[in-house]
Design an enzyme around this catalytic site. Sequence first.
Site, PDB file in Angstrom:
ATOM      1  N   LYS A 168       8.922  -3.524   3.171  1.00 47.72           N
ATOM      2  CA  LYS A 168       7.880  -4.152   3.978  1.00 47.72           C
ATOM      3  C   LYS A 168       8.408  -5.381   4.723  1.00 47.72           C
ATOM      4  O   LYS A 168       7.942  -5.696   5.818  1.00 47.72           O
ATOM      5  CB  LYS A 168       6.670  -4.490   3.107  1.00 47.72           C
ATOM      6  CG  LYS A 168       5.940  -3.246   2.598  1.00 47.72           C
ATOM      7  CD  LYS A 168       5.545  -2.307   3.737  1.00 47.72           C
ATOM      8  CE  LYS A 168       4.795  -1.084   3.257  1.00 47.72           C
ATOM      9  NZ  LYS A 168       4.391  -0.179   4.355  1.00 47.72           N
ATOM     10  N   TYR A 187       9.810  -1.912  -2.786  1.00 48.74           N
ATOM     11  CA  TYR A 187       8.671  -1.879  -1.871  1.00 48.74           C
ATOM     12  C   TYR A 187       8.653  -3.141  -1.000  1.00 48.74           C
ATOM     13  O   TYR A 187       8.484  -3.065   0.221  1.00 48.74           O
ATOM     14  CB  TYR A 187       7.378  -1.756  -2.664  1.00 48.74           C
ATOM     15  CG  TYR A 187       6.127  -1.726  -1.826  1.00 48.74           C
ATOM     16  CD1 TYR A 187       5.767  -0.587  -1.125  1.00 48.74           C
ATOM     17  CD2 TYR A 187       5.292  -2.840  -1.757  1.00 48.74           C
ATOM     18  CE1 TYR A 187       4.610  -0.551  -0.357  1.00 48.74           C
ATOM     19  CE2 TYR A 187       4.132  -2.821  -0.999  1.00 48.74           C
ATOM     20  CZ  TYR A 187       3.797  -1.671  -0.301  1.00 48.74           C
ATOM     21  OH  TYR A 187       2.654  -1.648   0.465  1.00 48.74           O
ATOM     22  N   SER A 238       2.464  -5.407   4.742  1.00 47.71           N
ATOM     23  CA  SER A 238       1.833  -5.691   3.451  1.00 47.71           C
ATOM     24  C   SER A 238       1.963  -7.176   3.164  1.00 47.71           C
ATOM     25  O   SER A 238       2.795  -7.863   3.766  1.00 47.71           O
ATOM     26  CB  SER A 238       2.542  -4.888   2.340  1.00 47.71           C
ATOM     27  OG  SER A 238       2.163  -5.313   1.054  1.00 47.71           O
TER      28      SER A 238
END
Length: 259
Positions: free
Chosen positions: A159, A155, A142
């Site tokens: 990533k 998150y 990402s």
Amino acid sequence: MSQDKKVAIVTGSAVSLGNAIATRLAKDGFRVVLQDISQENLDKAKKEFDNQGFESIAVVGDVSKRDDQFNVVKEAVKAFGKVDVFVNNAGVESVEPFLEIEEKEIDRVFNINIKGVIFGTQVAAEQMKTQDSVGKIINACSIAGHESYEMLSLYSATKHAVRSFTHSTAKELAQYNIRVNAYCPGVADTPMWERIDAAFVEHKGYEPKQAWKEFTQGILVGRPQEPNDVANLVSFLASDDANYITGQTILTDGGMVFR
């Protein structure tokens, strides 16, 4: 059934981005293994693939469970004889202030976003080692694997881990003729972004869509990302044209993050 056609497994491929990736690979001529945690969504995706004449099988599974990851490869080999490409696409987001994150949320997000990639890479590599061809493992990273965002600390951490794991495994698996790369999407108009926008409203006093506007207004190509923008990159990484590329985490964000 021709053994010349390549075989791709795409996790989390019943809906959304994963489905766009699986569909593109099928159009590229791959026999595709659809894998998802939702039997209902998987059945719908399989029916659509059948309607389009794509060669596919569907295997229900939870990527955070090692046995499920090994099972999807076993089913792929049983059906098609090999695995050329494994796309670790399945993932979840987490949107909340860092100080409010609970242990169960840490476990949920890390189990899916990190364990899922680790288990998928392990089983894909074990199968690809036995094959006389170039194997491709392609991970979902990402922009949050290159840049860390507020309200997305958990998150972003997962990533960043996927990005590092992509680098390390590319080094370890090169001796087996296996390439490991990752695609790093940007901002798309998806249910995930609806949840991000809602979290900014709840926790930071934003107006509805304010976060969305802030994140998207600076995209250089002038529009948010669409699923096919990502599927196009995965298609390239899965192809023979990308055989000289490994250990890369490639941004496909329309011009947001520069690394």
